[in-house]
Design a protein around this motif. Structure first.
Motif, PDB file in Angstrom:
ATOM      1  N   LEU A  14      38.090  39.089  56.736  1.00  0.00           N
ATOM      2  CA  LEU A  14      36.682  39.172  56.921  1.00  0.00           C
ATOM      3  C   LEU A  14      35.997  40.249  56.133  1.00  0.00           C
ATOM      4  CD1 LEU A  14      34.308  38.937  59.207  1.00  0.00           C
ATOM      5  CD2 LEU A  14      35.457  40.699  60.392  1.00  0.00           C
ATOM      6  N   LEU A  15      34.922  40.011  55.625  1.00  0.00           N
ATOM      7  CA  LEU A  15      33.997  40.563  54.589  1.00  0.00           C
ATOM      8  C   LEU A  15      33.029  41.208  55.204  1.00  0.00           C
ATOM      9  CD1 LEU A  15      33.376  41.720  51.639  1.00  0.00           C
ATOM     10  CD2 LEU A  15      32.130  39.582  51.247  1.00  0.00           C
ATOM     11  N   LEU A  16      32.945  42.730  55.024  1.00  0.00           N
ATOM     12  CA  LEU A  16      31.895  43.250  55.801  1.00  0.00           C
ATOM     13  C   LEU A  16      31.053  44.186  54.702  1.00  0.00           C
ATOM     14  CD1 LEU A  16      34.066  44.859  58.711  1.00  0.00           C
ATOM     15  CD2 LEU A  16      32.411  42.968  58.785  1.00  0.00           C
ATOM     16  N   ASP A  17      29.952  43.712  54.331  1.00  0.00           N
ATOM     17  CA  ASP A  17      28.865  44.389  53.208  1.00  0.00           C
ATOM     18  C   ASP A  17      28.024  45.396  53.913  1.00  0.00           C
ATOM     19  OD1 ASP A  17      28.070  44.858  51.190  1.00  0.00           O
ATOM     20  OD2 ASP A  17      26.943  42.934  50.830  1.00  0.00           O
ATOM     21  N   GLU A  18      28.502  46.690  53.690  1.00  0.00           N
ATOM     22  CA  GLU A  18      27.910  47.594  54.459  1.00  0.00           C
ATOM     23  C   GLU A  18      26.832  47.390  55.799  1.00  0.00           C
ATOM     24  OE1 GLU A  18      25.649  50.367  51.725  1.00  0.00           O
ATOM     25  OE2 GLU A  18      25.662  48.808  50.309  1.00  0.00           O
ATOM     26  N   PRO A  19      28.063  47.121  56.873  1.00  0.00           N
ATOM     27  CA  PRO A  19      27.460  46.644  58.121  1.00  0.00           C
ATOM     28  C   PRO A  19      26.882  47.691  59.007  1.00  0.00           C
ATOM     29  CG  PRO A  19      30.048  47.005  58.133  1.00  0.00           C
ATOM     30  CD  PRO A  19      29.396  46.986  56.795  1.00  0.00           C
ATOM     31  N   LEU A  20      27.077  48.918  58.824  1.00  0.00           N
ATOM     32  CA  LEU A  20      26.579  50.004  59.504  1.00  0.00           C
ATOM     33  C   LEU A  20      25.467  50.647  59.051  1.00  0.00           C
ATOM     34  CD1 LEU A  20      29.919  51.156  60.846  1.00  0.00           C
ATOM     35  CD2 LEU A  20      28.827  49.382  61.629  1.00  0.00           C
ATOM     36  N   SER A  21      24.875  50.453  57.689  1.00  0.00           N
ATOM     37  CA  SER A  21      23.963  51.246  56.940  1.00  0.00           C
ATOM     38  C   SER A  21      22.523  51.227  57.799  1.00  0.00           C
ATOM     39  CB  SER A  21      24.012  50.634  55.596  1.00  0.00           C
ATOM     40  OG  SER A  21      23.032  49.142  55.878  1.00  0.00           O
ATOM     41  N   LEU A  23      22.336  51.794  61.050  1.00  0.00           N
ATOM     42  CA  LEU A  23      22.443  52.300  62.268  1.00  0.00           C
ATOM     43  C   LEU A  23      22.028  53.959  62.404  1.00  0.00           C
ATOM     44  CD1 LEU A  23      25.543  50.566  63.732  1.00  0.00           C
ATOM     45  CD2 LEU A  23      23.337  49.781  63.939  1.00  0.00           C
ATOM     46  N   ASP A  24      21.677  54.272  63.362  1.00  0.00           N
ATOM     47  CA  ASP A  24      21.541  55.784  63.407  1.00  0.00           C
ATOM     48  C   ASP A  24      22.637  56.553  63.775  1.00  0.00           C
ATOM     49  OD1 ASP A  24      22.354  56.621  66.518  1.00  0.00           O
ATOM     50  OD2 ASP A  24      20.853  55.122  66.809  1.00  0.00           O
ATOM     51  N   ARG A  28      26.474  54.658  64.517  1.00  0.00           N
ATOM     52  CA  ARG A  28      27.408  54.284  63.486  1.00  0.00           C
ATOM     53  C   ARG A  28      28.566  54.841  63.633  1.00  0.00           C
ATOM     54  NH1 ARG A  28      25.008  54.938  57.231  1.00  0.00           N
ATOM     55  NH2 ARG A  28      26.660  53.973  56.240  1.00  0.00           N
ATOM     56  N   LEU A  29      28.688  56.191  64.227  1.00  0.00           N
ATOM     57  CA  LEU A  29      29.893  56.879  64.608  1.00  0.00           C
ATOM     58  C   LEU A  29      30.965  55.927  65.534  1.00  0.00           C
ATOM     59  CD1 LEU A  29      32.138  59.011  63.892  1.00  0.00           C
ATOM     60  CD2 LEU A  29      30.888  60.288  65.535  1.00  0.00           C
ATOM     61  N   ARG A  30      30.188  55.327  66.366  1.00  0.00           N
ATOM     62  CA  ARG A  30      30.729  54.905  67.996  1.00  0.00           C
ATOM     63  C   ARG A  30      31.142  53.572  67.159  1.00  0.00           C
ATOM     64  NH1 ARG A  30      26.600  54.100  72.285  1.00  0.00           N
ATOM     65  NH2 ARG A  30      28.240  52.553  73.009  1.00  0.00           N
ATOM     66  N   MET A  31      30.205  52.807  66.282  1.00  0.00           N
ATOM     67  CA  MET A  31      30.787  51.552  65.732  1.00  0.00           C
ATOM     68  C   MET A  31      31.842  51.686  64.732  1.00  0.00           C
ATOM     69  SD  MET A  31      29.350  49.053  66.945  1.00  0.00           S
ATOM     70  CE  MET A  31      29.774  47.749  65.794  1.00  0.00           C
TER      71      MET A  31
END
Length: 226
Positions: A14-21, A23-24, A28-31
């Motif tokens: 699974l490729l994740l390209d900056e998925p959390l950028s 978010l507040d 972001r920490l929870r994710m």
């Protein structure tokens, strides 16, 4: 929802390209925690691209640091943070204090380096191709002494420029004759000592085993000599 759509077919990668950028900070920490837990539960390899160093350290089993399309170093978070291969990796993965100088002796597990700020001891690593090196120390590895000590191998006198209270720690900017250093002091340690303010004279010190010896690039070598 996007993650659920992807993992339902149980891909092997699974490729994740900056998925959390977007978010507040709190979400972001929870994710981050949710992503790490999800990766462990479903057993899929995640390749995550990020420019957030803390995110990389928290989420990864292995980190690859890239620059201009070239992989500079691959290793565990601890290896990348504590034993970077060069100054770029050291700076990229977190704040670092650097003192340029020249190796003058190597004995046992120690190396000595001379610089405009003095002569300092550091742990012996791979002998650089040039005697011109950069001594690197992370801000949390430096200690602020309120009075001069005669038992420390490495010591620099300086002046507090700024300080910022961040709850678990206080961050200081310290001006010396040649350079400005960043120092993190844990709150539990700070409470045991005299409080500091801007303009106070202090002494910076660190253990030789906490100093990283890195080769200077050709550009850094020229700058250190001018």
């Amino acid at each position: 929802v996007a993650l659920a759509r992807v993992v339902v077919d149980q891909p092997s990668l699974l490729l994740l390209d900056e998925p959390l950028s977007a978010l507040d900070p709190a979400l972001r920490l929870r994710m981050r925690e949710e992503l790490k837990s999800l990766c462990r539960r479903i057993g899929i390899t995640f390749v995550l691209v990020t420019h957030d160093q803390e995110e990389a350290l928290q989420l990864s089993d292995r980190i690859a640091v890239m620059r201009e399309g070239r992989c500079l170093q691959v290793g565990t978070p601890k290896e990348i943070y504590e034993d970077p291969v060069d100054s770029f990796v050291a700076r990229f993965i977190g704040p670092v204090n650097e003192i340029p100088g020249e190796v003058v002796s190597e004995e046992g597990d120690s190396m000595a380096m001379t610089s405009p700020l003095g002569t300092f001891q550091m742990r012996r690593g791979v002998t650089p191709p040039s005697k011109l090196v950069s001594l690197c120390v992370r801000p949390e590895k430096m200690r602020l002494l309120r009075a001069k000590s005669t038992t420390q191998d490495n010591m620099i006198e300086g002046e507090i420029m700024e300080l910022c209270y961040l709850g678990s720690r206080t961050e200081y900017l310290v001006r010396t004759r040649e350079l400005i250093f960043k120092v993190f002091e844990p709150e539990l340690e700070r409470l045991k000592k005299r409080s500091l303010a801007s303009g106070d004279r202090i002494y910076l010190t660190w253990k030789k085993e906490d100093a990283i010896c890195l080769p200077l690039t050709s550009r850094e070598s020229r700058e250190s000599l001018t």
